[in-house]
Motif scaffolding. Structure first.
Motif, short mmCIF file in Angstrom:
data_model
loop_
_atom_site.label_atom_id
_atom_site.label_comp_id
_atom_site.label_asym_id
_atom_site.label_seq_id
_atom_site.Cartn_x
_atom_site.Cartn_y
_atom_site.Cartn_z
N GLN A 144 0.81 -1.22 0.00
CA GLN A 144 0.00 0.00 0.00
C GLN A 144 0.85 1.27 0.00
O GLN A 144 0.30 2.36 -0.17
N LEU A 145 2.15 1.11 0.16
CA LEU A 145 3.04 2.26 0.24
C LEU A 145 4.18 2.13 -0.76
O LEU A 145 4.49 1.02 -1.22
N ARG A 168 3.27 17.57 3.99
CA ARG A 168 2.19 17.71 3.01
C ARG A 168 2.85 18.02 1.67
O ARG A 168 3.57 19.01 1.54
N ALA A 183 -0.39 14.45 -1.35
CA ALA A 183 -0.38 13.43 -0.31
C ALA A 183 0.21 13.96 0.99
O ALA A 183 0.89 14.99 1.01
N PRO A 216 1.56 7.00 -0.05
CA PRO A 216 0.59 6.02 -0.51
C PRO A 216 0.86 5.62 -1.95
O PRO A 216 1.20 6.47 -2.79
N GLU A 218 -1.02 4.78 -4.36
CA GLU A 218 -1.93 5.30 -5.38
C GLU A 218 -1.53 6.67 -5.90
O GLU A 218 -1.96 7.07 -7.01
N THR A 246 1.20 4.24 9.67
CA THR A 246 0.81 4.35 8.26
C THR A 246 -0.57 4.97 8.08
O THR A 246 -0.91 5.44 6.99
N ASP A 247 -1.37 4.99 9.15
CA ASP A 247 -2.70 5.59 9.03
C ASP A 247 -2.62 7.10 8.83
O ASP A 247 -3.60 7.72 8.42
N ARG A 248 -1.45 7.68 9.09
CA ARG A 248 -1.29 9.11 8.90
C ARG A 248 -0.84 9.46 7.48
O ARG A 248 -0.78 10.64 7.12
N LEU A 249 -0.51 8.45 6.70
CA LEU A 249 -0.12 8.68 5.31
C LEU A 249 -1.35 8.45 4.43
O LEU A 249 -1.96 7.39 4.47
N ARG A 250 -1.66 9.44 3.64
CA ARG A 250 -2.85 9.28 2.79
C ARG A 250 -2.75 10.18 1.57
O ARG A 250 -2.04 11.18 1.56
N SER A 251 -3.52 9.80 0.57
CA SER A 251 -3.58 10.57 -0.67
C SER A 251 -4.48 11.78 -0.48
O SER A 251 -5.52 11.70 0.17
#
Length: 257
Positions: A144-145, A168, A183, A216, A218, A246-251
């Motif tokens: 996922q990363l 960011r 992201a 992420p 994606e 990893t929940d803090r990493l997002r698109s």
């Protein structure tokens, strides 16, 4: 009569010797008239007791230090700075003797048990290795990363970027195209100049430097594209973030500006 004269002569001789001794300072001198007698010297038991206590205290402290020195054990220590997410190898670790009661500190004899693990946080040179700093699973193993290398340009990134910084990532707009959030990513390897030395985000050598980010999967392609076109900008969100968070990493693709 002759005996009395002999006795008087002996008494006179004794008195003469006493007077001679007094003149030489051997005998005692009579106290001057009206002088007070010298008081006897006072004993000070409290001072003597304090001295004894100080001696005993010093001996006890020396004994305690000797016992702690004897209880030191070899443990693992970090030889040089290690970024978060790095796979540990034996050559990255040394050993030192310390006295510790922590169950987290890794004994030198257990080096093979931590070989091949990954650092969940950045490790600093000279830091004692403990199990809370490590994870068994590769941060990328979930699929996922992705790790991406991002060139940094002075004025577009914060100063002092370091491993463990949450940033960011934004594609800088040009012409009629507005800026686009991409992201929230994690710096896992801090900026390094082309000469191999670490640099700060806004330092004099920041142009031509690059950092490695965990992002992420994606949005990895969009970040690589923006980086390749020199359109990457970053802002610092947080510090000291572990690779396991990893929940803090997002698109942020599609998010409003």
């Amino acid at each position: 009569m002759a005996m009395r004269t002999s006795t008087d002569s002996v008494g006179d001789a004794v008195q003469d010797r006493q007077r001679a001794r007094t003149a030489r300072g051997v005998g005692g001198r009579a106290a001057p008239a009206g002088a007070r007698p010298t008081p006897p010297r006072r004993r000070r038991p409290a001072v003597a007791l304090l001295g004894v206590l100080l001696i005993l205290g010093g001996a006890a402290l020396a004994g305690l230090l000797a016992l702690r020195m004897d209880s030191r054990e070899p443990v693992l220590v970090v030889k040089s700075d290690i970024p978060a997410g790095t796979k540990l190898t034996v050559d990255m670790l040394g050993e030192t003797n310390v006295a510790t009661e922590s169950d987290l500190i890794v004994p030198a004899g257990a080096i093979r048990t931590v070989e091949g693990t990954y650092t969940r946080v950045p490790l600093n040179e000279g830091q004692l290795l403990d199990t809370s700093m490590l994870v068994r699973t590769n941060p990328l193993s979930g699929g996922q990363l992705a790790e991406v290398g991002v060139p940094l340009v002075e004025g577009r990134v914060p100063d002092d970027l370091d491993s463990g910084d949450l940033v960011r990532i934004v594609r800088i707009g040009e012409g009629d195209r507005p800026s686009q959030p991409l992201a929230l990513g994690l710096v896992i390897r801090p900026p390094v100049s082309s000469s191999g030395g670490g640099v700060l985000g806004g330092g004099s050598d920041s142009e031509g430097s690059a950092a490695t980010l965990l992002v992420p999967l994606e949005v990895a392609d969009a970040i690589v594209d923006a980086a390749g076109n020199n359109r990457i900008g970053m802002s610092l969100v947080d510090r000291g973030v572990a690779v396991t968070d990893t929940d803090r990493l997002r698109s942020l693709a599609g998010a409003t500006r």
